[in-house]
Scaffold this motif. Structure first.
Motif, PDB file in Angstrom:
ATOM      1  N   GLU A 182       0.832  -1.209   0.000  1.00 16.33           N
ATOM      2  CA  GLU A 182       0.000   0.000   0.000  1.00 16.33           C
ATOM      3  C   GLU A 182       0.865   1.255   0.000  1.00 16.33           C
ATOM      4  O   GLU A 182       0.565   2.240  -0.684  1.00 16.33           O
ATOM      5  N   ALA A 183       1.959   1.218   0.753  1.00 15.49           N
ATOM      6  CA  ALA A 183       2.870   2.371   0.792  1.00 15.49           C
ATOM      7  C   ALA A 183       3.489   2.612  -0.578  1.00 15.49           C
ATOM      8  O   ALA A 183       3.536   3.748  -1.068  1.00 15.49           O
ATOM      9  N   PHE A 184       3.959   1.558  -1.216  1.00 18.36           N
ATOM     10  CA  PHE A 184       4.554   1.693  -2.540  1.00 18.36           C
ATOM     11  C   PHE A 184       3.533   2.198  -3.556  1.00 18.36           C
ATOM     12  O   PHE A 184       3.837   3.066  -4.389  1.00 18.36           O
ATOM     13  N   GLU A 185       2.324   1.662  -3.500  1.00 19.91           N
ATOM     14  CA  GLU A 185       1.281   2.079  -4.442  1.00 19.91           C
ATOM     15  C   GLU A 185       0.940   3.561  -4.242  1.00 19.91           C
ATOM     16  O   GLU A 185       0.729   4.302  -5.206  1.00 19.91           O
ATOM     17  N   MET A 186       0.906   3.994  -3.001  1.00 17.49           N
ATOM     18  CA  MET A 186       0.607   5.392  -2.701  1.00 17.49           C
ATOM     19  C   MET A 186       1.711   6.303  -3.253  1.00 17.49           C
ATOM     20  O   MET A 186       1.423   7.338  -3.880  1.00 17.49           O
TER      21      MET A 186
ATOM     22  N   LYS B 126       6.156  10.054  -6.602  1.00 20.27           N
ATOM     23  CA  LYS B 126       7.450  10.096  -5.919  1.00 20.27           C
ATOM     24  C   LYS B 126       8.334   8.914  -6.296  1.00 20.27           C
ATOM     25  O   LYS B 126       9.560   8.980  -6.165  1.00 20.27           O
ATOM     26  N   ILE B 127       7.698   7.839  -6.733  1.00 15.47           N
ATOM     27  CA  ILE B 127       8.442   6.724  -7.301  1.00 15.47           C
ATOM     28  C   ILE B 127       7.751   6.326  -8.600  1.00 15.47           C
ATOM     29  O   ILE B 127       6.532   6.491  -8.747  1.00 15.47           O
ATOM     30  N   ARG B 128       8.516   5.815  -9.540  1.00 16.70           N
ATOM     31  CA  ARG B 128       7.913   5.370 -10.808  1.00 16.70           C
ATOM     32  C   ARG B 128       7.480   3.914 -10.710  1.00 16.70           C
ATOM     33  O   ARG B 128       6.395   3.543 -11.152  1.00 16.70           O
ATOM     34  N   TYR B 129       8.353   3.084 -10.131  1.00 15.23           N
ATOM     35  CA  TYR B 129       8.047   1.662  -9.993  1.00 15.23           C
ATOM     36  C   TYR B 129       8.637   1.155  -8.683  1.00 15.23           C
ATOM     37  O   TYR B 129       9.469   1.812  -8.070  1.00 15.23           O
ATOM     38  N   TYR B 130       8.196  -0.034  -8.289  1.00 16.10           N
ATOM     39  CA  TYR B 130       8.759  -0.615  -7.077  1.00 16.10           C
ATOM     40  C   TYR B 130       9.069  -2.099  -7.269  1.00 16.10           C
ATOM     41  O   TYR B 130       8.562  -2.764  -8.174  1.00 16.10           O
ATOM     42  N   GLY B 131       9.957  -2.593  -6.401  1.00 14.87           N
ATOM     43  CA  GLY B 131      10.342  -3.992  -6.431  1.00 14.87           C
ATOM     44  C   GLY B 131      10.824  -4.406  -5.057  1.00 14.87           C
ATOM     45  O   GLY B 131      10.684  -3.660  -4.085  1.00 14.87           O
TER      46      GLY B 131
ATOM     47  N   SER C  63       1.134  -8.036  -5.516  1.00 15.44           N
ATOM     48  CA  SER C  63       1.546  -6.672  -5.841  1.00 15.44           C
ATOM     49  C   SER C  63       1.789  -6.494  -7.336  1.00 15.44           C
ATOM     50  O   SER C  63       1.671  -7.438  -8.120  1.00 15.44           O
ATOM     51  N   LYS C  64       2.161  -5.279  -7.689  1.00 18.56           N
ATOM     52  CA  LYS C  64       2.490  -4.939  -9.075  1.00 18.56           C
ATOM     53  C   LYS C  64       3.989  -4.641  -9.202  1.00 18.56           C
ATOM     54  O   LYS C  64       4.394  -3.781  -9.974  1.00 18.56           O
ATOM     55  N   LEU C  65       4.787  -5.374  -8.456  1.00 17.77           N
ATOM     56  CA  LEU C  65       6.225  -5.143  -8.512  1.00 17.77           C
ATOM     57  C   LEU C  65       6.752  -5.416  -9.918  1.00 17.77           C
ATOM     58  O   LEU C  65       6.218  -6.257 -10.643  1.00 17.77           O
TER      59      LEU C  65
END
Length: 298
Positions: A132-136, A142-147, A163-165
């Protein structure tokens, strides 16, 4: 330099990328090394808020000030430094991630991070909260993508499912083929890019004095290093063979190489320019020793 899309993102990353953790305390030398790497075609630079207690991020940010559009910046979160500076504690909570990203953005001197990675992970974590933090942060720009950066198959499975990592960073080499057991196939099937670290197995595949490693005896390590040297022959370096073995697997997007010196940078550039290994060479390397498997976190 070859470039590949990282997972389902639109990030085009160099096949050989710069692991910034190895940079020393000399900011001037580090900045020059980063600039030379960029000039040579490396565009993906990986750091973490943990490295040198944030100073590594600050060095990277200072080096690429005014060049933001030319680089793909990746950093990591989850290790919270203690107030007394004596070590750190694992903290993958939403509240901490939302706080930590602001400090990373400031140190990196940027408005956004291309790839924000969880620096570890366990099944006991509040995984949905972390996601949820990464998606927010993604929605906020503030970030383009996460992993994630993890070698644990059970954790990797959870993030793939929930997730959508776009990427997983994991250790992978001729001396650590555990990811082949299931993780690499799973990630490839789901369009998740793999960032491989540890291609040289702490230098053991490059002729460093052998020692027991991940369940292998010193003799087995020697056999693996000998196979690398044999494939290298007179035409390649051992570094080229070790890294090209990793890059041969179709799941691997980029090999993240720790670079501290001009010599190591030149070695990395030579790896990037080297021809792919043949199937025969790969099989020769594979037959040098039996692949190890995970004993925990399956």
């Amino acid at each position: 330099m070859n470039y590949k899309l990282l997972g389902k993102s639109d990030l085009q990353v160099s096949e050989i990328s710069f692991g910034c953790m190895s940079l020393g305390d000399d900011d001037k030398a580090g900045k020059a090394l980063l600039h030379k790497a960029l000039d040579q075609g490396i565009n993906f630079f990986d750091t973490a808020d943990l490295y040198q207690n944030g100073q590594n991020e600050a060095l990277v940010g200072n080096a690429f000030k005014g060049m933001r559009d030319k680089v793909v910046l990746a950093t990591k979160v989850g290790n919270q430094m203690r107030l007394d500076g004596n070590g750190w504690d694992w903290n993958p909570t939403k509240a901490y991630i939302l706080q930590a990203v602001e400090k990373s953005l400031k140190r990196l001197q940027t408005d956004y991070i291309d790839l924000y990675q969880l620096h570890g992970g366990t099944l006991e974590d509040p995984i949905d909260e972390t996601i949820e933090a990464f998606e927010m942060l993604q929605q906020q720009g503030k970030i383009r993508y996460y992993g994630i950066s993890s070698i644990r198959p059970n954790v990797i499975r959870e993030y793939v499912q929930r997730s959508k990592l776009v990427s997983v960073m994991m250790q992978y080499s001729l001396l650590d083929r555990r990811p082949e057991e299931e993780s690499l196939a799973l990630l490839q099937e789901n369009g998740v890019g793999v960032l491989a670290r540890g291609s040289y197995a702490q230098g053991l595949l490059l002729g460093k004095s052998p020692k027991p490693y991940l369940g292998y005896s010193g003799g087995q390590v020697t056999a693996a290093a000998a196979a690398v040297a044999e494939v290298a022959g007179q035409e390649r370096s051992e570094a080229e063979v070790a890294a090209r073995f990793v890059l041969h697997h179709p799941a691997i997007t980029s090999a993240v190489v720790g670079i501290r010196t001009q010599k190591q940078l030149q070695e990395a550039i030579q790896v990037a320019a080297a021809d792919d290994l043949t199937e025969e060479q790969v099989q020769k390397l594979r037959s040098a020793l039996q692949a190890n498997t995970y004993e925990q976190h399956r």
